[in-house]
Design an enzyme around this catalytic site. Structure first.
Site, PDB file in Angstrom:
ATOM      1  N   TRP A 154       0.695  -1.256  -0.041  1.00  0.00           N
ATOM      2  CA  TRP A 154       0.054  -0.099  -0.137  1.00  0.00           C
ATOM      3  C   TRP A 154       0.725   1.428  -0.012  1.00  0.00           C
ATOM      4  CZ3 TRP A 154      -0.599   4.175   3.271  1.00  0.00           C
ATOM      5  CH2 TRP A 154      -1.662   5.036   3.305  1.00  0.00           C
ATOM      6  N   ASP A 173      -6.408  -2.770  -1.301  1.00  0.00           N
ATOM      7  CA  ASP A 173      -6.639  -2.952   0.292  1.00  0.00           C
ATOM      8  C   ASP A 173      -6.838  -1.821   0.962  1.00  0.00           C
ATOM      9  OD1 ASP A 173      -5.680  -5.939   0.353  1.00  0.00           O
ATOM     10  OD2 ASP A 173      -3.851  -5.309  -0.289  1.00  0.00           O
ATOM     11  N   ASP A 174      -6.979  -0.658   0.062  1.00  0.00           N
ATOM     12  CA  ASP A 174      -7.314   0.599   0.646  1.00  0.00           C
ATOM     13  C   ASP A 174      -8.678   0.631   1.166  1.00  0.00           C
ATOM     14  OD1 ASP A 174      -5.909   3.482   0.779  1.00  0.00           O
ATOM     15  OD2 ASP A 174      -8.070   3.422   0.394  1.00  0.00           O
ATOM     16  N   TYR A 175      -8.888   1.059   2.599  1.00  0.00           N
ATOM     17  CA  TYR A 175     -10.300   1.169   2.994  1.00  0.00           C
ATOM     18  C   TYR A 175     -11.010   2.128   2.231  1.00  0.00           C
ATOM     19  CZ  TYR A 175     -14.039   2.399   6.057  1.00  0.00           C
ATOM     20  OH  TYR A 175     -15.418   2.664   6.591  1.00  0.00           O
ATOM     21  N   TRP A 215     -11.907   7.304  -3.854  1.00  0.00           N
ATOM     22  CA  TRP A 215     -11.721   8.031  -2.702  1.00  0.00           C
ATOM     23  C   TRP A 215     -12.595   9.135  -2.529  1.00  0.00           C
ATOM     24  CZ3 TRP A 215      -6.204   7.335  -4.375  1.00  0.00           C
ATOM     25  CH2 TRP A 215      -5.624   6.394  -3.706  1.00  0.00           C
TER      26      TRP A 215
END
Length: 231
Positions: A154, A173-175, A215
């Site tokens: 990440w 894997d980024d929330y 995002w």
């Protein structure tokens, strides 16, 4: 689902200039729901941070891990006061300092070990020079840089997007990226990384652009965005 056709759009060199009207149209053709997201969020406003050296950038990332921005900035500023600023921030100078001096700057024991490992791997060439970094592929950079203690995939992906402007990075894997995908499709839970990676094949070679919009989708107030299929 077929991957996004690359023609007639030429492969972009770097963001944000790479997000041309032709790229936008190609993405919407490949995944129509993106058109609604683009209209809701508005202009692509990704801002790149300058990359002076891989060592400095990764040291910065290590300090900022699991800390609020203001606290991390204070600690990194103290580290720079002890090591050096700008071009003077070198791995040799960091390694020459006693552990206590760096701990006094606010580094935890784990972050100190990570910074020292980064410095050693910069000196021995495991961490490439800036000139090499600019020539290396995304996959090669991830392979090299994740050999450093405390540097995971990440962290390298953030370097690729926000420092190097690489156009085809999807940090599954980024929330925030996974939450944005949930908003985009009106899902009740976030997708698994493997499922998101498979779905994202249709966004190649512009997955960084979609990541940025995901995002933004994650930050939209509830009810702002209505997926077309849910309308």
């Amino acid at each position: 689902m077929r991957p996004m056709p690359r023609a007639p759009v030429s492969a972009p060199v770097s963001l944000p200039d790479a997000f041309t009207p032709a790229v936008r149209r190609a993405l919407v053709r490949a995944d129509p729901v993106l058109g609604t997201l683009f209209k809701t969020v508005g202009r692509f406003r990704l801002e790149l941070s300058p990359l002076h050296s891989p060592f400095e950038a990764l040291a910065h990332s290590i300090v900022y891990q699991q800390l609020h921005g203001r606290a991390a900035a204070t600690i990194f500023g103290r580290v720079c006061e002890r090591v050096g600023k700008g071009k003077a921030f070198t791995p040799q100078k960091l390694l020459a300092l006693p552990d206590a001096t760096l701990r006094e700057a606010g580094l935890s024991a784990n972050k100190l070990l990570a910074m020292q490992d980064l410095a050693r791997k910069t000196v021995d060439g495991t961490v490439p020079t800036l000139a090499r970094v600019r020539r290396m592929s995304d996959a090669d950079l991830i392979e090299h840089l994740t050999q450093v203690r405390g540097i995971g995939q990440w962290t390298v992906e953030m370097l690729l997007i926000f420092r190097l402007g690489r156009p085809d990075v999807l940090p599954v894997d980024d929330y925030g990226v996974r939450k944005g995908f949930m908003v985009l499709h009106g899902l009740k839970e976030q997708p698994k990384p493997k499922a998101l990676l498979a779905y994202g094949e249709r966004w190649r070679p512009y997955r960084s652009i979609v990541s940025w919009y995901l995002w933004r989708a994650a930050d939209l107030p509830v009810g702002t965005f209505a997926p077309p299929e849910a309308s």
